[in-house]
Design an enzyme around this catalytic site. Structure first.
Site, PDB file in Angstrom:
ATOM      1  N   GLU A 190      10.479  -1.524  -6.210  1.00 56.43           N
ATOM      2  CA  GLU A 190       9.381  -1.569  -7.063  1.00 56.43           C
ATOM      3  C   GLU A 190       8.490  -0.959  -6.099  1.00 56.43           C
ATOM      4  O   GLU A 190       8.275  -0.890  -4.759  1.00 56.43           O
ATOM      5  CB  GLU A 190       9.106  -3.019  -7.198  1.00 56.43           C
ATOM      6  CG  GLU A 190       9.994  -3.885  -8.044  1.00 56.43           C
ATOM      7  CD  GLU A 190       9.759  -5.250  -8.124  1.00 56.43           C
ATOM      8  OE1 GLU A 190       9.005  -5.854  -7.563  1.00 56.43           O
ATOM      9  OE2 GLU A 190      10.687  -5.946  -8.827  1.00 56.43           O
TER      10      GLU A 190
ATOM     11  N   LYS B 280       4.671  -1.599  -3.951  1.00 60.99           N
ATOM     12  CA  LYS B 280       3.911  -2.876  -3.285  1.00 60.99           C
ATOM     13  C   LYS B 280       2.586  -2.778  -3.436  1.00 60.99           C
ATOM     14  O   LYS B 280       1.760  -1.879  -3.044  1.00 60.99           O
ATOM     15  CB  LYS B 280       4.549  -2.771  -1.819  1.00 60.99           C
ATOM     16  CG  LYS B 280       3.872  -4.010  -1.152  1.00 60.99           C
ATOM     17  CD  LYS B 280       4.316  -4.111   0.318  1.00 60.99           C
ATOM     18  CE  LYS B 280       4.162  -5.284   1.083  1.00 60.99           C
ATOM     19  NZ  LYS B 280       2.824  -5.657   0.959  1.00 60.99           N
TER      20      LYS B 280
ATOM     21  N   ASP C 298      -1.157  -3.257  -3.591  1.00 63.35           N
ATOM     22  CA  ASP C 298      -2.078  -3.570  -2.532  1.00 63.35           C
ATOM     23  C   ASP C 298      -3.196  -4.546  -3.077  1.00 63.35           C
ATOM     24  O   ASP C 298      -4.335  -4.072  -3.422  1.00 63.35           O
ATOM     25  CB  ASP C 298      -2.703  -2.381  -1.631  1.00 63.35           C
ATOM     26  CG  ASP C 298      -3.386  -2.980  -0.531  1.00 63.35           C
ATOM     27  OD1 ASP C 298      -3.193  -3.847   0.041  1.00 63.35           O
ATOM     28  OD2 ASP C 298      -3.893  -1.804   0.090  1.00 63.35           O
TER      29      ASP C 298
ATOM     30  N   TYR D 114       5.761  -9.538 -10.823  1.00 65.16           N
ATOM     31  CA  TYR D 114       7.154  -9.174 -10.099  1.00 65.16           C
ATOM     32  C   TYR D 114       8.127 -10.293  -9.813  1.00 65.16           C
ATOM     33  O   TYR D 114       8.956  -9.832  -9.014  1.00 65.16           O
ATOM     34  CB  TYR D 114       6.942  -8.174  -8.946  1.00 65.16           C
ATOM     35  CG  TYR D 114       5.873  -8.992  -7.804  1.00 65.16           C
ATOM     36  CD1 TYR D 114       6.264 -10.120  -7.221  1.00 65.16           C
ATOM     37  CD2 TYR D 114       4.595  -8.396  -7.577  1.00 65.16           C
ATOM     38  CE1 TYR D 114       5.258 -10.626  -6.207  1.00 65.16           C
ATOM     39  CE2 TYR D 114       3.789  -9.055  -6.633  1.00 65.16           C
ATOM     40  CZ  TYR D 114       4.056 -10.082  -6.103  1.00 65.16           C
ATOM     41  OH  TYR D 114       3.410 -10.821  -5.120  1.00 65.16           O
TER      42      TYR D 114
ATOM     43  N   LYS E 130       6.505  -0.229   4.308  1.00 62.37           N
ATOM     44  CA  LYS E 130       5.244   0.329   4.297  1.00 62.37           C
ATOM     45  C   LYS E 130       4.990   1.822   4.613  1.00 62.37           C
ATOM     46  O   LYS E 130       5.420   2.346   5.711  1.00 62.37           O
ATOM     47  CB  LYS E 130       4.477  -0.647   5.449  1.00 62.37           C
ATOM     48  CG  LYS E 130       4.620  -2.091   5.236  1.00 62.37           C
ATOM     49  CD  LYS E 130       3.315  -2.732   4.429  1.00 62.37           C
ATOM     50  CE  LYS E 130       2.349  -3.054   5.595  1.00 62.37           C
ATOM     51  NZ  LYS E 130       1.213  -3.752   4.947  1.00 62.37           N
TER      52      LYS E 130
ATOM     53  N   CYS F  89     -36.336   8.871  11.361  1.00 58.41           N
ATOM     54  CA  CYS F  89     -35.945   9.326  10.183  1.00 58.41           C
ATOM     55  C   CYS F  89     -35.555  10.736  10.281  1.00 58.41           C
ATOM     56  O   CYS F  89     -36.622  11.558  10.702  1.00 58.41           O
ATOM     57  CB  CYS F  89     -36.649   9.024   9.109  1.00 58.41           C
ATOM     58  SG  CYS F  89     -36.202   9.786   7.519  1.00 58.41           S
TER      59      CYS F  89
ATOM     60  N   CYS G  41     -38.296  12.709   7.688  1.00 58.66           N
ATOM     61  CA  CYS G  41     -39.762  12.439   7.865  1.00 58.66           C
ATOM     62  C   CYS G  41     -40.382  11.989   9.146  1.00 58.66           C
ATOM     63  O   CYS G  41     -41.341  11.629   9.304  1.00 58.66           O
ATOM     64  CB  CYS G  41     -40.236  11.702   6.784  1.00 58.66           C
ATOM     65  SG  CYS G  41     -39.821   9.807   6.892  1.00 58.66           S
TER      66      CYS G  41
ATOM     67  N   CYS H 159     -35.425   3.979   6.639  1.00 59.73           N
ATOM     68  CA  CYS H 159     -36.659   4.479   6.729  1.00 59.73           C
ATOM     69  C   CYS H 159     -37.796   3.592   5.911  1.00 59.73           C
ATOM     70  O   CYS H 159     -37.508   3.763   4.785  1.00 59.73           O
ATOM     71  CB  CYS H 159     -36.385   6.019   6.321  1.00 59.73           C
ATOM     72  SG  CYS H 159     -38.109   6.665   6.346  1.00 59.73           S
TER      73      CYS H 159
ATOM     74  N   CYS I 295     -41.143   9.936   2.279  1.00 56.90           N
ATOM     75  CA  CYS I 295     -39.988  10.711   2.883  1.00 56.90           C
ATOM     76  C   CYS I 295     -39.134  11.277   1.731  1.00 56.90           C
ATOM     77  O   CYS I 295     -38.960  10.789   0.622  1.00 56.90           O
ATOM     78  CB  CYS I 295     -39.069   9.286   3.356  1.00 56.90           C
ATOM     79  SG  CYS I 295     -37.393  10.030   4.045  1.00 56.90           S
TER      80      CYS I 295
HETATM   81  S1  IVH Z   1       8.190  -9.715  -3.765  1.00 54.63           S
HETATM   82  C1  IVH Z   1       8.951 -13.616  -0.887  1.00 54.63           C
HETATM   83  N1  IVH Z   1       6.958  -7.704  -5.056  1.00 54.63           N
HETATM   84  O1  IVH Z   1       3.378  -8.224  -0.806  1.00 54.63           O
HETATM   85  C2  IVH Z   1       7.872 -12.630  -1.219  1.00 54.63           C
HETATM   86  N2  IVH Z   1       5.946  -8.664  -3.517  1.00 54.63           N
HETATM   87  O2  IVH Z   1       4.379  -9.618   2.214  1.00 54.63           O
HETATM   88  C3  IVH Z   1       8.356 -11.923  -2.526  1.00 54.63           C
HETATM   89  N3  IVH Z   1       3.660  -7.529  -2.990  1.00 54.63           N
HETATM   90  O3  IVH Z   1       2.525 -11.588  -0.721  1.00 54.63           O
HETATM   91  C4  IVH Z   1       7.363 -10.932  -2.798  1.00 54.63           C
HETATM   92  N4  IVH Z   1       3.869  -6.007  -4.203  1.00 54.63           N
HETATM   93  O4  IVH Z   1       1.787 -10.195  -2.313  1.00 54.63           O
HETATM   94  C5  IVH Z   1       6.824  -8.830  -4.041  1.00 54.63           C
HETATM   95  N5  IVH Z   1       6.460  -5.516  -6.077  1.00 54.63           N
HETATM   96  C6  IVH Z   1       6.181  -6.734  -5.064  1.00 54.63           C
HETATM   97  C7  IVH Z   1       5.012  -6.767  -4.501  1.00 54.63           C
HETATM   98  C8  IVH Z   1       4.758  -7.886  -3.479  1.00 54.63           C
HETATM   99  C9  IVH Z   1       3.294  -6.573  -3.547  1.00 54.63           C
HETATM  100  C10 IVH Z   1       2.796  -8.595  -2.162  1.00 54.63           C
HETATM  101  C11 IVH Z   1       2.978  -9.985  -2.362  1.00 54.63           C
HETATM  102  C12 IVH Z   1       3.454 -10.535  -1.149  1.00 54.63           C
HETATM  103  C13 IVH Z   1       3.412  -9.419  -0.161  1.00 54.63           C
HETATM  104  C14 IVH Z   1       4.629  -9.523   0.732  1.00 54.63           C
END
Ligand code: IVH
Length: 675
Positions: free
Chosen positions: A117, A119, A121, A228, A319, A413, A416, A431, A437
């Site tokens: 999946e 991740k 942000d 998720y 990551k 500035c 000016c 400024c 200006c």
């Molecule tokens: S599963 C036991 N799936 O990443 C934790 N987490 O450090 C299970 N996150 O706090 C998390 N996308 O907020 C999972 N597809 C994804 C995710 C995801 C983002 C975040 C989540 C979690 C942090 C993990």
């Protein structure tokens, strides 16, 4: 006080509207496949809102009207998580992922299958549903306790308030709330327009937004969510992938299979392919991700693998490295914004980063430069992380020559030469030479003529530049002294464009006060604030006389806006500018319709308008009522004289009017009355 009367048909109507709106919400936001127009949706929503206002006893706490927010949370309650909200163990290299895969295979009997999946942000959230209804949304907090931010989460349109299909009675779903990039950019554009400091990145802004007390503001922000993971007792699934798909069937927004946001993989090769694909494709997503997550699919195998103290053994995060390159800082230039804010910009030796050539990076302000101890000719690290604009994250000190000297921030500035000021607690230098200006003057004029402000036809940004460079305009009122003789000799100025421009300026004298006030570009006075101030103080004299205390007494006017207004009106230059604009004939007061009465045929009569009309719009009818001495009221009461009824009129209004014996008239009858 009148009490709303009991009526079961009203209750049924509320239920019917509620269900209809939930259904259309799902089609629009989760499936991106609407069946009715926005207007039809809004009409239904408004109808429901009206009924709920009259009959609050029938309103559902998960009503679609909650989407617009309005509930205020003074203090977020702390809630214990039933299932601890753990984190994932992070890996930064593909070798680590391969090691993880080898390790877990040794711990389980059968060959595992994986789900990959994205991740996301953003901010983690746990949402409980009971009997198919949204029950509570809690932040991660310290993992064992979080805060109840239900009122804010309910405003996120992709999170259903009621579920559909065959859902478990009681479960929790976890996911990530994030700021889509487009919504984030729009928000920053609005802030720039109001002269407010910009938000640095989508994730922190999402987090800040979710902690706001007023859910109505959250509702306007356009947050989104991907879900998720499902938690509960006796869930009817064998594996994770099945559970995510089922959540989609219950109406929850799950990652798209079609777009490859989630994928089942049989082996490490599939995992690597998924990682490689998203390592480059992530730059094209409409939201930010910081990696991918790999999960063992089968629940029995997940149980076999179990947890360490902090994270599950059955999942791991890969990551992405924030893309980082080295280059040379050649010079620093300082930009002056419309409000006078100074932004230092690093000019770099061009370098390729995340698919684009980077020549400039934001340095934000003096503190940032000091913190990095950045110097001209330094070799620097440039990163494209969460932020939209690349940023300098460090200096290669070992490469620094011995004659390099710390950078001295400018004191004057760059445009000016006026000495800069920096107010206590503010990040930026300013400024103060607002009226002379050049970039400030030009910026203010461009703002003045913009669409949401004076909207002057025939006059655009380029023409402002041209007029300014030609020395024809130095301050805003100069615009209203332009003549054909001055304009015709200029390049690209034919008779027709000159006529258009002068006509546009003349017409702008009819622009209402609230927009003129916004157009002045007073710091922190955006469109909404200008409307509020115009409504409250009615004219410029009233606003000018208002003290700080009187200003902050107005709803939604805080210290910052009040201070800015007081400063504006105590500046002699602003007063000269205002005096000239008043002389030119711009609107500096709210035009009260009462002064414009065409007749007093409706003197003392109160009207409620409801429904859709054929001959004129609702607003036109409202205007006609006022122009003929009548009064508009929003809800039917014993003091109402007429209900002006159009098509699809709110049923509650009709029922109530009939009960109170109020005359219901059609648009033809109304037009007859005032003819
Ligand atoms: S599963 C036991 N799936 O990443 C934790 N987490 O450090 C299970 N996150 O706090 C998390 N996308 O907020 C999972 N597809 C994804 C995710 C995801 C983002 C975040 C989540 C979690 C942090 C993990």
């Amino acid at each position: 006080m009148e009490l709303p009367f009991e009526d079961l048909s009203i209750k049924e109507k509320i239920i019917e509207l509620t269900q209809k709106l939930h259904h259309h919400n799902h089609l629009y936001y989760v499936e991106s496949n609407p069946e009715i127009s926005d207007f039809e949706f809004d009409t239904l929503l408004k109808e429901l809102q009206e009924l709920e206002n009259l009959y609050p006893q029938y309103a559902d706490e998960n009503s679609p009207t909650k989407r617009v927010g309005g509930d205020i949370t003074k203090k977020f309650e702390v809630v214990e998580h039933i299932y601890p909200m753990m984190s994932l163990s992070n890996s930064y290299s593909k070798e680590e992922i391969a090691d993880w895969e080898t390790r877990i295979k040794k711990l389980i009997v059968d060959e595992p299958e994986y789900v990959c999946e994205l991740k996301y942000d953003g901010v983690a959230i746990g949402i409980k549903y009971k009997n198919g209804k949204f029950n509570q949304a809690v932040t991660r907090g310290d993992g064992s306790k979080g805060e109840d931010i239900s009122a804010n989460v309910k405003t996120i349109k992709t999170i259903p308030l009621v579920l559909r299909g065959n859902y478990p009675e009681d479960f929790e779903i976890r996911g990530e709330i994030f700021y889509p990039l487009k919504a984030f950019q729009d928000l920053n554009n609005q802030r720039q327009e109001a002269g407010e400091e910009l938000f640095a990145n989508p994730r922190n802004t999402a987090s800040g937004t979710l902690k706001m007390q007023d859910s109505a503001i959250v509702a306007q922000r356009g947050l989104d969510c991907f879900l998720y993971g499902i938690y509960g007792n006796n869930l009817p699934f064998q594996n994770h992938f099945e559970s995510v798909k089922a959540a989609g069937e219950w109406g929850l927004k799950i990652p798209s299979l079609k777009k490859n946001y989630i994928k089942k993989c049989a082996s490490i090769d599939g995992i690597m392919e998924f990682i490689n694909y998203w390592d480059t494709e992530r730059n094209n997503l409409p939201f930010e991700i910081d990696g991918v997550v790999i999960k063992v699919n089968n629940y029995n195998q997940q149980a076999e693998l179990g947890f360490t103290a902090k994270s599950p053994r059955w999942a791991v995060a890969y990551k992405f490295k924030a893309e980082r390159v080295r280059t040379i800082l050649e010079t620093i230039t300082y930009q002056v914004g419309r409000t006078g804010a100074i932004t230092p910009v690093a000019n770099l030796k061009p370098v390729l980063l995340a698919g684009t050539t980077v020549k400039r990076a934001s340095l934000h302000n003096a503190d940032q430069i000091e913190k990095l101890d950045i110097r001209i000719n330094d070799e620097v690290f440039v990163e494209k992380g969460g932020e939209i604009i690349p940023k300098i994250v460090g200096v290669v000190i070992s490469k620094r020559t011995s004659n390099s000297e710390p950078l001295e921030y400018i004191t004057k500035c760059p445009e000016c030469e006026t000495p800069l000021v920096r107010k206590e607690g503010e990040a930026h230098h300013y400024c103060p030479n607002q009226l002379a200006c050049p970039p400030q003057v030009k910026g203010k004029m461009i703002h003045f003529i913009s669409r949401k402000a004076m909207d002057i036809e025939g006059l655009g940004e380029e023409t402002i530049e041209q007029l300014f460079e030609a020395g024809l305009i130095k301050t805003i009122p100069d615009l209203y002294e332009l003549t054909s003789e001055q304009l015709l000799p200029l390049e690209r100025m034919a008779q027709k464009s000159v006529d258009n421009l002068l006509k546009g300026l003349e017409q702008s004298k009819n622009v209402p006060f609230e927009r003129v006030l916004f157009a002045l570009g007073i710091r922190f006075v955006g469109e909404t604030v200008a409307k509020k101030l115009a409504k409250e103080f009615k004219n410029i004299e009233g606003l000018q006389k208002a003290t700080f205390e009187e200003l902050i007494a107005v709803d939604e006017i805080g210290d910052r806006i009040a201070e800015s207004l007081v400063a504006y009106f105590s500046d002699e230059n602003s007063l000269v500018l205002l005096k000239r604009l008043i002389e030119k004939g711009l609107q500096f007061e709210v035009i009260e319709v009462e002064n414009n009465n065409l007749s007093d045929k409706l003197e003392g009569k109160a009207f409620v308008i409801s429904g859709v009309f054929e001959k004129h719009s609702r607003d036109d009818y409202k205007k006609m009522i006022e122009e003929n001495g009548g009064k508009n009221v929003s809800s039917v009461s014993s003091k109402t004289n007429y209900l002006l009824a159009g098509d699809n009129m709110g049923p509650s209004k009709k029922v109530k009017a009939e009960k109170l014996g109020i005359t219901i008239i059609s648009e033809d009858e109304f037009l007859e009355m005032i003819s």
